[in-house]
Design a protein around this motif. Sequence first.
Motif, PDB file in Angstrom:
ATOM      1  N   LYS A  20       0.850  -1.203   0.000  1.00 36.76           N
ATOM      2  CA  LYS A  20       0.000   0.000   0.000  1.00 36.76           C
ATOM      3  C   LYS A  20       0.888   1.257   0.000  1.00 36.76           C
ATOM      4  N   SER A  21       1.807   1.295   0.973  1.00 36.44           N
ATOM      5  CA  SER A  21       2.648   2.487   1.067  1.00 36.44           C
ATOM      6  C   SER A  21       3.541   2.609  -0.165  1.00 36.44           C
ATOM      7  N   THR A  22       4.005   1.459  -0.683  1.00 35.35           N
ATOM      8  CA  THR A  22       4.843   1.486  -1.889  1.00 35.35           C
ATOM      9  C   THR A  22       4.079   2.081  -3.061  1.00 35.35           C
ATOM     10  N   SER A  23       2.817   1.646  -3.236  1.00 37.44           N
ATOM     11  CA  SER A  23       2.062   2.147  -4.382  1.00 37.44           C
ATOM     12  C   SER A  23       1.800   3.651  -4.222  1.00 37.44           C
ATOM     13  N   GLU A  24       1.536   4.086  -2.986  1.00 42.06           N
ATOM     14  CA  GLU A  24       1.317   5.528  -2.773  1.00 42.06           C
ATOM     15  C   GLU A  24       2.567   6.337  -3.123  1.00 42.06           C
ATOM     16  N   ARG A  25       3.699   5.831  -2.633  1.00 46.56           N
ATOM     17  CA  ARG A  25       4.955   6.551  -2.876  1.00 46.56           C
ATOM     18  C   ARG A  25       5.283   6.581  -4.379  1.00 46.56           C
ATOM     19  N   LEU A  26       5.086   5.453  -5.043  1.00 46.01           N
ATOM     20  CA  LEU A  26       5.402   5.407  -6.481  1.00 46.01           C
ATOM     21  C   LEU A  26       4.452   6.306  -7.277  1.00 46.01           C
ATOM     22  N   ASP A  31       3.347  11.030 -10.523  1.00 47.18           N
ATOM     23  CA  ASP A  31       2.631  12.297 -10.697  1.00 47.18           C
ATOM     24  C   ASP A  31       3.595  13.466 -10.872  1.00 47.18           C
ATOM     25  N   ASP A  32       4.671  13.416 -10.096  1.00 52.35           N
ATOM     26  CA  ASP A  32       5.683  14.465 -10.198  1.00 52.35           C
ATOM     27  C   ASP A  32       6.289  14.483 -11.605  1.00 52.35           C
ATOM     28  N   LEU A  33       6.611  13.291 -12.130  1.00 56.53           N
ATOM     29  CA  LEU A  33       7.219  13.219 -13.457  1.00 56.53           C
ATOM     30  C   LEU A  33       6.223  13.609 -14.551  1.00 56.53           C
ATOM     31  N   ILE A  34       4.944  13.291 -14.313  1.00 54.06           N
ATOM     32  CA  ILE A  34       3.910  13.679 -15.283  1.00 54.06           C
ATOM     33  C   ILE A  34       3.815  15.214 -15.318  1.00 54.06           C
ATOM     34  N   SER A  40       4.212  10.249 -19.684  1.00 53.83           N
ATOM     35  CA  SER A  40       2.823  10.541 -20.055  1.00 53.83           C
ATOM     36  C   SER A  40       1.870  10.166 -18.917  1.00 53.83           C
ATOM     37  N   ALA A  41       0.669  10.722 -18.975  1.00 56.32           N
ATOM     38  CA  ALA A  41      -0.316  10.499 -17.907  1.00 56.32           C
ATOM     39  C   ALA A  41      -0.829   9.062 -17.894  1.00 56.32           C
ATOM     40  N   GLU A  42      -0.585   8.312 -18.974  1.00 54.27           N
ATOM     41  CA  GLU A  42      -1.039   6.899 -18.993  1.00 54.27           C
ATOM     42  C   GLU A  42      -0.035   5.960 -18.344  1.00 54.27           C
ATOM     43  N   SER A  43       1.031   6.505 -17.796  1.00 55.44           N
ATOM     44  CA  SER A  43       2.031   5.646 -17.139  1.00 55.44           C
ATOM     45  C   SER A  43       1.370   4.882 -15.995  1.00 55.44           C
ATOM     46  N   TYR A  44       1.859   3.669 -15.728  1.00 51.04           N
ATOM     47  CA  TYR A  44       1.149   2.833 -14.741  1.00 51.04           C
ATOM     48  C   TYR A  44       2.094   1.942 -13.935  1.00 51.04           C
ATOM     49  N   LEU A  45       1.528   1.365 -12.867  1.00 49.77           N
ATOM     50  CA  LEU A  45       2.247   0.394 -12.041  1.00 49.77           C
ATOM     51  C   LEU A  45       1.739  -1.002 -12.391  1.00 49.77           C
ATOM     52  N   TYR A  46       2.647  -1.941 -12.519  1.00 48.57           N
ATOM     53  CA  TYR A  46       2.260  -3.316 -12.865  1.00 48.57           C
ATOM     54  C   TYR A  46       2.796  -4.258 -11.783  1.00 48.57           C
ATOM     55  N   PHE A  47       1.896  -4.753 -10.950  1.00 49.30           N
ATOM     56  CA  PHE A  47       2.295  -5.646  -9.854  1.00 49.30           C
ATOM     57  C   PHE A  47       2.277  -7.089 -10.343  1.00 49.30           C
ATOM     58  N   ALA A 101      10.175   0.513 -19.362  1.00 48.11           N
ATOM     59  CA  ALA A 101       9.704  -0.143 -18.141  1.00 48.11           C
ATOM     60  C   ALA A 101      10.821  -0.133 -17.104  1.00 48.11           C
ATOM     61  N   ILE A 102      10.425   0.077 -15.852  1.00 49.60           N
ATOM     62  CA  ILE A 102      11.398   0.046 -14.749  1.00 49.60           C
ATOM     63  C   ILE A 102      10.953  -1.022 -13.768  1.00 49.60           C
ATOM     64  N   SER A 103      11.874  -1.870 -13.321  1.00 47.79           N
ATOM     65  CA  SER A 103      11.517  -2.844 -12.281  1.00 47.79           C
ATOM     66  C   SER A 103      12.092  -2.385 -10.951  1.00 47.79           C
ATOM     67  N   ILE A 104      11.284  -2.514  -9.916  1.00 50.86           N
ATOM     68  CA  ILE A 104      11.712  -2.073  -8.577  1.00 50.86           C
ATOM     69  C   ILE A 104      11.106  -3.027  -7.545  1.00 50.86           C
ATOM     70  N   ASP A 105      11.792  -3.230  -6.413  1.00 47.04           N
ATOM     71  CA  ASP A 105      11.293  -4.150  -5.390  1.00 47.04           C
ATOM     72  C   ASP A 105      10.107  -3.559  -4.625  1.00 47.04           C
ATOM     73  N   ALA A 106       9.231  -4.443  -4.171  1.00 49.37           N
ATOM     74  CA  ALA A 106       8.020  -4.001  -3.483  1.00 49.37           C
ATOM     75  C   ALA A 106       8.314  -3.329  -2.140  1.00 49.37           C
ATOM     76  N   ASP A 107       9.482  -3.632  -1.549  1.00 46.00           N
ATOM     77  CA  ASP A 107       9.797  -3.032  -0.247  1.00 46.00           C
ATOM     78  C   ASP A 107      10.451  -1.652  -0.390  1.00 46.00           C
ATOM     79  N   LEU A 108      10.577  -1.188  -1.644  1.00 48.73           N
ATOM     80  CA  LEU A 108      11.198   0.113  -1.954  1.00 48.73           C
ATOM     81  C   LEU A 108      12.571   0.289  -1.298  1.00 48.73           C
ATOM     82  N   GLN A 109      13.320  -0.808  -1.217  1.00 45.95           N
ATOM     83  CA  GLN A 109      14.684  -0.673  -0.693  1.00 45.95           C
ATOM     84  C   GLN A 109      15.532   0.147  -1.660  1.00 45.95           C
ATOM     85  N   GLN A 110      15.184   0.023  -2.939  1.00 50.82           N
ATOM     86  CA  GLN A 110      15.916   0.801  -3.936  1.00 50.82           C
ATOM     87  C   GLN A 110      15.299   2.194  -4.002  1.00 50.82           C
TER      88      GLN A 110
END
Length: 318
Positions: A20-26, A31-34, A40-47, A101-110
């Motif tokens: 939950k917190s990871t998705s909020e932070r991402l 939004d900042d990059l948009i 683009s505004a169609e950028s998305y998260l893929y779990f 596409a960017i891959s990142i860990d769910a724990d946002l360690q990166q």
Amino acid sequence: MQTSKLAVIIPCYNEELCIKSTSERLCEVLDDLIKKGKISAESYLYFVDDGSSDRTWQIIEDLHTQNPNRFKGLKFIKNYGNQKALIAGLEGVRTLGCDCAISIDADLQQDENAIEKFIDEFHNGNEIVLGVRNNRKTDKFLKKTTAVMFYKLMNILGVKIPMNHSDYRLVSKNALDIMGKYNETDLFLRGFFHEVGLKHTIVKFDVKPRSAGVSKFNFMSLLALALNGITSFSVVPLRIVAVLGFFMAVIAFLVGVETVFEKLVFNNSPNGIATAIILLCFFGGLQIFCLGIIGEYVGQVFREVKARPRYIPEKELA
Ligand code: UDP
Ligand code: MG
């Protein structure tokens, strides 16, 4: 300024505490990059839910219901491991469509703030941007030493992956299309993206402690990953075995000649049971070790030749 559609891939295995917190932070980062006009505004998260047994998938479903354009997901029927989840994510976003596409860990360690630098490098013409960690302060001693040994060994064996590059990286759509041509079941992503030869660069980032939950990796899963990386990208160990065998044979021959010489000239029979036992154990051990190396390659061939599907998806939220 260039605007690209970005897909962020997040492999998740029992990450109900983080997701939950990871998705909020991402989302804040996106939004900042948009706003800055970089993506683009169609950028998305893929779990990619790697067969979690906790509430991970439910949370992903809730996010998708709230905002289907922003949150998408795929669920495996069982746990296949982080590499397979990443591969599935890359294949999934390729089908759904994205420019990078960017891959990142769910724990946002990166550090998620590096995403902007990744995008900048992509717009500078790099097809692949590899995230390289600044240090390993957050790692335990065993993980730190084995990881350093792994990168060193890989480089000696000819797989030139940059030191401390984890699976935090940006890849272009073009790189995803090329990946589609590689049919290996056990594709080792770090080796693959480095080997394809597309224009690439690195971005340094900081590693944070895990936000919540526990690490999903243990020594055996890291060893399996390392062995797969080596056997799928280098045949140097096989050559070493062959060369070693040749030199051992030469030494054995010389010792044989010396023994015959001593017998004929000095009438000395070789004595020393200790020497015989040591040599026996040494050569026995060496042979079994070499057989083990060959066995790893046979195992790799065995797995690949069956050409089983890499993973079985259960559900997709697109
Ligand atoms: N992960 C996964 N499948 C697994 C193990 C891990 O998808 O079988 C995911 C996990 O949810 C996380 C990422 O891979 O998003 C990295 O795992 P973790 O943080 O546990 O590894 P560490 O940072 O300790 O190396
Ligand atoms: Mg982690």
